[in-house]
Structure formats: C-alpha cells, structure tokens
Motif scaffolding. Sequence first.
Motif, PDB file in Angstrom:
ATOM      1  N   GLU A  92       0.824  -1.197   0.000  1.00 49.88           N
ATOM      2  CA  GLU A  92       0.000   0.000   0.000  1.00 49.88           C
ATOM      3  C   GLU A  92       0.869   1.263   0.000  1.00 49.88           C
ATOM      4  O   GLU A  92       0.506   2.280  -0.597  1.00 49.88           O
ATOM      5  CB  GLU A  92      -0.963   0.023   1.185  1.00 49.88           C
ATOM      6  CG  GLU A  92      -1.983   1.139   1.060  1.00 49.88           C
ATOM      7  CD  GLU A  92      -2.981   1.196   2.196  1.00 49.88           C
ATOM      8  OE1 GLU A  92      -4.026   1.852   2.015  1.00 49.88           O
ATOM      9  OE2 GLU A  92      -2.730   0.601   3.273  1.00 49.88           O
ATOM     10  N   TYR A 123      -3.222  -5.812   0.080  1.00 51.07           N
ATOM     11  CA  TYR A 123      -4.589  -5.708  -0.416  1.00 51.07           C
ATOM     12  C   TYR A 123      -4.787  -6.641  -1.594  1.00 51.07           C
ATOM     13  O   TYR A 123      -3.933  -6.750  -2.472  1.00 51.07           O
ATOM     14  CB  TYR A 123      -4.903  -4.274  -0.857  1.00 51.07           C
ATOM     15  CG  TYR A 123      -5.401  -3.417   0.269  1.00 51.07           C
ATOM     16  CD1 TYR A 123      -6.747  -3.393   0.611  1.00 51.07           C
ATOM     17  CD2 TYR A 123      -4.507  -2.643   1.007  1.00 51.07           C
ATOM     18  CE1 TYR A 123      -7.208  -2.611   1.657  1.00 51.07           C
ATOM     19  CE2 TYR A 123      -4.960  -1.855   2.054  1.00 51.07           C
ATOM     20  CZ  TYR A 123      -6.312  -1.845   2.371  1.00 51.07           C
ATOM     21  OH  TYR A 123      -6.759  -1.078   3.415  1.00 51.07           O
ATOM     22  N   ARG A 126     -10.132  -4.697  -2.866  1.00 50.38           N
ATOM     23  CA  ARG A 126     -10.379  -3.734  -1.788  1.00 50.38           C
ATOM     24  C   ARG A 126     -10.243  -4.356  -0.407  1.00 50.38           C
ATOM     25  O   ARG A 126     -10.448  -3.688   0.598  1.00 50.38           O
ATOM     26  CB  ARG A 126     -11.783  -3.133  -1.939  1.00 50.38           C
ATOM     27  CG  ARG A 126     -11.963  -2.279  -3.185  1.00 50.38           C
ATOM     28  CD  ARG A 126     -13.383  -1.745  -3.278  1.00 50.38           C
ATOM     29  NE  ARG A 126     -13.557  -0.850  -4.411  1.00 50.38           N
ATOM     30  CZ  ARG A 126     -13.322   0.455  -4.381  1.00 50.38           C
ATOM     31  NH1 ARG A 126     -12.894   1.019  -3.270  1.00 50.38           N
ATOM     32  NH2 ARG A 126     -13.508   1.194  -5.459  1.00 50.38           N
ATOM     33  N   GLU A 127      -9.887  -5.630  -0.356  1.00 49.61           N
ATOM     34  CA  GLU A 127      -9.864  -6.350   0.919  1.00 49.61           C
ATOM     35  C   GLU A 127      -8.445  -6.421   1.488  1.00 49.61           C
ATOM     36  O   GLU A 127      -7.507  -6.837   0.801  1.00 49.61           O
ATOM     37  CB  GLU A 127     -10.424  -7.760   0.740  1.00 49.61           C
ATOM     38  CG  GLU A 127     -10.627  -8.518   2.036  1.00 49.61           C
ATOM     39  CD  GLU A 127     -11.327  -9.846   1.830  1.00 49.61           C
ATOM     40  OE1 GLU A 127     -11.373 -10.639   2.793  1.00 49.61           O
ATOM     41  OE2 GLU A 127     -11.824 -10.096   0.709  1.00 49.61           O
TER      42      GLU A 127
END
Length: 212
Positions: A92, A123, A126-127
């Motif tokens: 991220e 990720y 979106r999880e």
Amino acid sequence: QLTLPDLEVYEADFATQTTTVLLLDMSWSMSWAGRFPAAKRVALALDHLVRTRFPRDHFFVVGFSTRARELRPTDLPEATWDMGDPFTNLQEGLMIAERLVAKHPSASPQILVITDGQPTAYYKGRELHVEWPSGFGGVSPHAVAETMKQVRRVTRQGATINTFMLDDAPELVGFVERMTQINRGRAFFTSPERLGSFLMVDYLKGRRKRSA
C-alpha cells in the motif's frame, strides 16, 4: 550607448525538478534498537533539505504498518511507530507512492524505503489481508507476491526504488534482492546510527545524476 546602469543580471535555475517519496516503516518492530527515532530524524532532515535547498522539488513521506498513509511535514515531529501493530504493508505504501509520482511527474522519480521487515500485509482488490510468515525465518508468500506486483507497476512508471534495511534477517535480504532485480534500484544494509549519512549521501548523489 549602453552603460553599466542599463544592465540587469538575472539568475536562472535550470535544475531538473525531481519527485522523491520516502516510505517509512512504522510497524511495531521499528520500536526496537532505536530504529524509528533514527528513521524519523532522516525524514525530518530530508524534508528540511528539500524545502531549503531544492524548493522546486517534490518530496513526500508515506508511513506504513498494517495500513499506509501520507504524512504531512507538520505530522513528522509527533510521528511514532504504530504501537501494537506488527504488520508491514509495503504494497500500500508503494500504491500511494505511485499516485504521488503520477500527480507530480518528473524525469527520474525516486522512492526511498526504510524498513526492518518483509511484507506481511497486503490488499487483494479492496480487501485487506494480513499474513504471518510461514515458520521461523520464512516468508509471507501472498504478501510478497502482491507487493512484487506493485513493484513492477512502479518500475513501469519509471521510478527507482532504493531500500535501506535496518535488519539483516535472511528473509528481508532475500525479499529486497528480488525487488532490486525487478526495479534495478539499490539496496543498503545499515544500522540506525549510520542511516542518516547513508541516505542523505545517496539522495544528494542521485539528485545530481537526475539533474545533470
């Protein structure tokens, strides 16, 4: 006829504008052995250097533990490691760096990573997932794989990743070696006491090359 008072001198700065993103590991393990205070001092020093000597440049700091977020210059003096948060989401951090580089394009963008551990969070869509290493000295295979995908995206964007390791654990060294093979950046192992000199010299040397 021209005389001296008729002439004015203008100074022009033709230095190439550069974009640098510093990814700062804020996971719980950075609280050990003075790692985070040393890393934060470097972030503050680089921010001051860019603002005072290279005001046309873009410099950003992104902190990452289980999640990543951009840190404003005013956030840095009070920043600390994420207490009780042991996971490392470099993926991220690189995603945010990718967006910052795209928003502030330059000829040779650079991403500087200060870390003491391999990725353990990532990720998938979106999880958010977290993944403990598979045994002592092992890796978190899914976290590593997803982070490498992001390394490839950043590499296609033209950004160089230089990594400063504050631990020489084999799993971290192996991960960083794979990352440098993909990106063609550099990797350094250093102690908290020597981190500042390593990173500042590397930043200035790299900037001179990019501005040549």
